[in-house]
Every structure is written in structure tokens, then in C-alpha cells.
Write a protein that holds these residues in place. Structure first.
Motif, PDB file in Angstrom:
ATOM      1  N   UNK A  23       0.856  -1.030  -0.072  1.00  0.00           N
ATOM      2  CA  UNK A  23       0.063   0.027  -0.081  1.00  0.00           C
ATOM      3  C   UNK A  23       0.862   1.247   0.121  1.00  0.00           C
ATOM      4  N   UNK A  24       1.773   1.156   0.747  1.00  0.00           N
ATOM      5  CA  UNK A  24       2.764   2.312   0.814  1.00  0.00           C
ATOM      6  C   UNK A  24       3.399   2.648  -0.503  1.00  0.00           C
ATOM      7  N   UNK A  25       3.970   1.582  -1.167  1.00  0.00           N
ATOM      8  CA  UNK A  25       4.491   1.701  -2.545  1.00  0.00           C
ATOM      9  C   UNK A  25       3.520   2.087  -3.309  1.00  0.00           C
ATOM     10  N   UNK A  26       2.326   1.815  -3.326  1.00  0.00           N
ATOM     11  CA  UNK A  26       1.287   2.140  -4.009  1.00  0.00           C
ATOM     12  C   UNK A  26       1.116   3.792  -4.211  1.00  0.00           C
ATOM     13  N   UNK A  27       1.055   4.351  -2.813  1.00  0.00           N
ATOM     14  CA  UNK A  27       1.039   5.659  -2.670  1.00  0.00           C
ATOM     15  C   UNK A  27       2.047   6.382  -3.181  1.00  0.00           C
ATOM     16  N   UNK A  28       3.188   5.919  -3.109  1.00  0.00           N
ATOM     17  CA  UNK A  28       4.535   6.493  -3.830  1.00  0.00           C
ATOM     18  C   UNK A  28       4.140   6.634  -5.307  1.00  0.00           C
ATOM     19  N   UNK A  34       1.732  11.594 -10.648  1.00  0.00           N
ATOM     20  CA  UNK A  34       1.311  13.195 -10.430  1.00  0.00           C
ATOM     21  C   UNK A  34       2.467  14.240 -10.615  1.00  0.00           C
ATOM     22  N   UNK A  35       3.707  13.689 -10.373  1.00  0.00           N
ATOM     23  CA  UNK A  35       4.888  14.574 -10.737  1.00  0.00           C
ATOM     24  C   UNK A  35       5.011  14.376 -12.358  1.00  0.00           C
ATOM     25  N   UNK A  36       4.897  13.436 -12.886  1.00  0.00           N
ATOM     26  CA  UNK A  36       5.093  13.012 -14.210  1.00  0.00           C
ATOM     27  C   UNK A  36       4.072  13.963 -15.051  1.00  0.00           C
ATOM     28  N   UNK A  37       2.741  13.955 -14.435  1.00  0.00           N
ATOM     29  CA  UNK A  37       1.588  14.646 -15.187  1.00  0.00           C
ATOM     30  C   UNK A  37       2.043  16.203 -15.122  1.00  0.00           C
ATOM     31  N   UNK A  42       2.638  21.021 -17.582  1.00  0.00           N
ATOM     32  CA  UNK A  42       2.873  22.416 -17.409  1.00  0.00           C
ATOM     33  C   UNK A  42       4.428  22.804 -17.801  1.00  0.00           C
ATOM     34  N   UNK A  43       4.870  22.419 -18.821  1.00  0.00           N
ATOM     35  CA  UNK A  43       6.281  22.873 -19.328  1.00  0.00           C
ATOM     36  C   UNK A  43       6.408  24.410 -19.625  1.00  0.00           C
ATOM     37  N   UNK A  60      14.402  14.886 -15.892  1.00  0.00           N
ATOM     38  CA  UNK A  60      15.357  13.747 -15.909  1.00  0.00           C
ATOM     39  C   UNK A  60      15.628  12.962 -14.431  1.00  0.00           C
ATOM     40  N   UNK A  61      16.126  14.017 -13.614  1.00  0.00           N
ATOM     41  CA  UNK A  61      16.335  13.491 -12.240  1.00  0.00           C
ATOM     42  C   UNK A  61      15.175  12.889 -11.723  1.00  0.00           C
ATOM     43  N   UNK A  62      14.247  13.301 -11.909  1.00  0.00           N
ATOM     44  CA  UNK A  62      12.879  12.568 -11.153  1.00  0.00           C
ATOM     45  C   UNK A  62      12.608  11.088 -12.106  1.00  0.00           C
TER      46      UNK A  62
END
Ligand code: UPG
Ligand code: MN
Length: 395
Positions: A23-28, A34-37, A42-43, A60-62
Motif C-alpha cells: 500500500x505504501x509503495x502504491x501511494x508513492x 502526479x509528478x510526471x503529469x 505545465x512545461x 530527468x532527475x525525477x
């Protein structure tokens, strides 16, 4: 547990809290999405070039961190504990049915890895609680040193007393150095106490003789005369340029190879493989390959245990633990590699070095990473290898 009368030799239990971890992994994972979206939607098209490039760099770092997170999470996804039942192994397999085990010890330099340390490892392995006629210990000396050879000769003689001593006094661990460092003299009848003391003295005297030659950095003439094996060093020009030196110090096939109680001794072999400057020696993997060839001609055990010379066995029954995985009638055939836990001395009380059994199941083809596994690759794919073995390693 018992299914159709079958009692397993080991059990696999899932680690508690796996659902919580998932569950913890799924939340991450949701967070990462969300970060990717956000990054893609919003480039800063209108922004300055520095803003755009920083944006791309961060993305790229992300991506990179996400990949790293994915790898580590995948490894922890289905954590299990393996619990071997060695008492069942002993009940089911008598002396005759247990497989032969070839133990490989690698050393490379008598100054960095002193011969007194090497023989402590060797003695702890010879003293395994296992039928000695089924055990063979091979030392590969990449240092090609007569100092190590001399220490092995001393160990061969000392083992005749050390093995019965271990059995009688239930010694643990069976590396004499590690044992005598912490052991307190047992409070037994005077005869036994004297015996204990005299064995301690025997070890200390042997250690002193070995350390004296190591300090001298040569073997005195009177010792060289005692064994014809030393003559081999007349032809050694350097540690990187010499012929094969192979000496069987104790031959388990010989009925005279017995300890002071008349019980058989394990086979003990010294090997310095041939090295020539024009051929690469491939470090430990090369040494293990040479050991596989040599041991095939001597004992040819179907199980190989591989340790470094600074890794004495801290439990005389651990070999049986590992064998539970290989000998299990139902699942044993799926297992090719068992890795021992490693306990470091004088580091920390808390376990932070993953000291737990590792078992590789259903192995197909070569695996990656680490030298121990490289030898395995050769084992399974090597052109001239007809020997089918299973490995126990400590890497
Ligand atoms: O030419 C060589 C070099 C090394 N060794 C032996 O290989 C072992 C490991 O080498 P070391 O330099 O001590 O590496 P470590 O980092 O201490 O060892 C870890 O890392 C190695 C490389 O992945 C593994 O092979 C070992 O099992 C693992 O304990 C030692 O017993 C050496 O004596 C040889 O036999 N021949
Ligand atoms: Mn090492």
C-alpha cells in the motif's frame, strides 16, 4: 505442514506487513504519476531558456530517482523468510545418503590475508558437523606462497587433535582463534581441564610458529626439509609466473587419514594454480574455475561451498542448514544457489547488513553481479564442463 506424509526440509514464510508495504509503495507510485503529469502538462513554453533546461534537468532527475525506486521496491516486493529444519535432514539422510561437499577457500596474498587467519577458516570448515569422509576442503592460494603452504601443513597436523577436541567439548565457533579468544576454561574434572588447556597451548604454539615464518617472510631450511612439497618453490619465479602447485595434504580416500581417535579426516588440498604473465588470471573467478577442475578429479562433490579466507564458519551446523534447501524432495530440484548470511565482527549490535539466507530458485542461464556468480555462469555454460553442481556461497 505434512502433505501426503511428506514433511518438508525447509519452509518459506512471507515477511509480516507485506500488504502495508505494498500500500505504501502504491501511494508513492501515485505521487510519482502526479509528478510526471505535472512536468508534462505545465512545461514553461514561454519561459527563458534557463527555465526550460532546469525544468528538463529536474524531470530527468525525477525519472532517474523513480527508476531507482522501482528497482529497490521490486526487490522488496515479495520478501520471505526461509526456515531450514536440519533435525529432519539428519533423520531422513544417514551418513551414506548425504552428498559429498567440496569446500573452496580462496586466498590471494600472505601479507594482506595472513596464513594464520587462512588456516583458522580452513580448520573451522574441516570441523563442520558433517561426515568427514564426505567433506573436502580445497585452498586456492593465488599468492603462490610457501608461507601459506607451511601454515596448511601445520593445520593438517593440528586438525587431528582439533576435530576430536571440537566434538568432545562441543566447541563453537570452530575457528580456534575465535574460540579461544572468548572461551573460558571449562570447570570439569582435572583430566578434561588439562586436555582443554593442552589443546589451547597446542594452538598457540602453532600460531606462533606460523607467525614467525610470516614475519621472517621465508621458510627456514629445517622446516623446508620436512616436506617434499616445498621443493615446488624452487621453480617459482614470482606469484604471477609459476607452474601448478597441487598438494593433497590429507587424502580422505586413504584409510590411514584419521584423527587421534581413529575417526576419518576430511580431505585437505593446497592448490596454487598455474599463472603466466601473458594470460589474465581473472582473480577469484579464475581461482574458483581451477578449483572446480581440480576437485572434479579428487572428490567431485555435487555440492560446492565457496568462502573467502577471512570468513570462518561461526556455526558448525550451518552446512546442514544449507543442505536442507538442496535435499528437499519436492522443492530441492528448483534450487541451485544458497547464500549464507554474513556476520561482521566488532561492527554493530544491530543487524544492518542483511544477514539472512538467500536462495535462488528456478535458475535459468547466467546471473549477473559478483564474482561468485560468475563461476556459476561458467558452470552452467562452460564448454568442457560436464559436472553438475549446486553452490553455497558467501558473497
Ligand atoms: O586474484 C585474486 C583476488 C582475490 N582472491 C580472493 O577473492 C576473495 C575476495 O576478494 P577481496 O579482495 O577480499 O574482496 P571483498 O570485497 O572482501 O569480497 C567481496 O567481494 C568479492 C567481489 O565481488 C566477492 O568475490 C567476495 O566473495 C566478497 O566477499 C578473497 O578471498 C581473495 O583472497 C583470489 O583468490 N584471487
Ligand atoms: Mn575480503
Amino acid at each position: 505442514m505434512a502433505k501426503n506424509g511428506y514433511v518438508p526440509l525447509f519452509e518459506t514464510r512471507p515477511v509480516k506487513g507485506r500488504t502495508f508495504f505494498k500500500l505504501f509503495a502504491a501511494s508513492i507510485l501515485v505521487g510519482i504519476c502526479f509528478i510526471f503529469i505535472y512536468r508534462l502538462s505545465f512545461f514553461p513554453l514561454e519561459g527563458k531558456s534557463i527555465e526550460k533546461w532546469t525544468w528538463i534537468g529536474m524531470f530527468l532527475a525525477e525519472l532517474w530517482f523513480s527508476f531507482y525506486w522501482f528497482l529497490t521496491t521490486a526487490c522488496r516486493w515479495n520478501c520471505v523468510y526461509r526456515i531450514p529444519f536440519k533435525d529432519r535432514l539428519s533423520q531422513r539422510f544417514g551418513k551414506e545418503l548425504l552428498p559429498g561437499v567440496d569446500i573452496f577457500v580462496c586466498t590471494a596474498d600472505p601479507l594482506i590475508e595472513p596464513p594464520s587467519l587462512v588456516i583458522n577458516t580452513v580448520l573451522s570448515l574441516m570441523a563442520y558437523d558433517y561426515p568427514p569422509e564426505k567433506l573436502s576442503v580445497y585452498l586456492s592460494d593465488d599468492g603462490g606462497s610457501d608461507l601459506t603452504f607451511y601454515a596448511m601443513l601445520e593445520a593438517a597436523t593440528f586438525s587431528k587433535k582439533w576435530l576430536p577436541f571440537c566434538r568432545k567439548f562441543k566447541v563453537e565457533p570452530r575457528s580456534p582463534e575465535a574460540y579461544f579468544k572468548t572461551a573460558v576454561e571449562p570447570d570439569l574434572d582435572p583430566v578434561q581441564t588439562n586436555e582443554w588447556r593442552s589443546n589451547k597451548k597446542l594452538y598457540e604454539d602453532m600460531k606462533m610458529r606460523i607467525e614467525t615464518t610470516t614475519k621472517l617472510n621465508r621458510i627456514p631450511e629445517e622446516i623446508r626439509k620436512q616436506h617434499k612439497g616445498f621443493r615446488e618453490w624452487d621453480f617459482v619465479s614470482s606469484k604471477r609466473d609459476h607452474q601448478t602447485i597441487l598438494q593433497i595434504l590429507i587424502d580422505g580416500r586413504d584409510s590411514n587419514a584419521v584423527d587421534i581417535e581413529g575417526k576419518p579426516l576430511p580431505t585437505l588440498v593446497y592448490l596454487a594454480r598455474e599463472k603466466r604473465p601473458q594470460f589474465h588470471h581473472n582473480f577469484k573467478a579464475g581461482a574458483v574455475n581451477a578449483l572446480i577442475r581440480v576437485s572434479s578429479r579428487i572428490s567431485n562433490g555435487p555440492i560446492i561451498l565457496n568462502v573467502d579466507c577471512d570468513m570462518y564458519s561461526n556455526n558448525s551446523e550451518s552446512l546442514k542448514d544449507a543442505l536442507c534447501f538442496f535435499m528437499d524432495e519436492e522443492k530441492g530440484n528448483e534450487i541451485a544457489f544458497v547464500q549464507y548470511p554474513q556476520n561482521f565482527e566488532n561492527v554493530t549490535k544491530n543487524e544492518i547488513y542483511a544477514c539472512s539466507f538467500r536462495v535462488i530458485e528456478k535458475m535459468e542461464g547466467p546471473l549477473t553481479s559478483a564474482l561468485d556468480v560468475f563461476t556459476e555462469e561458467r558452470l552452467f555454460t562452460g564448454k568442457n564442463m560436464t559436472r553438475s553442481v549446486r553452490l553455497i556461497g558467501r558473497n
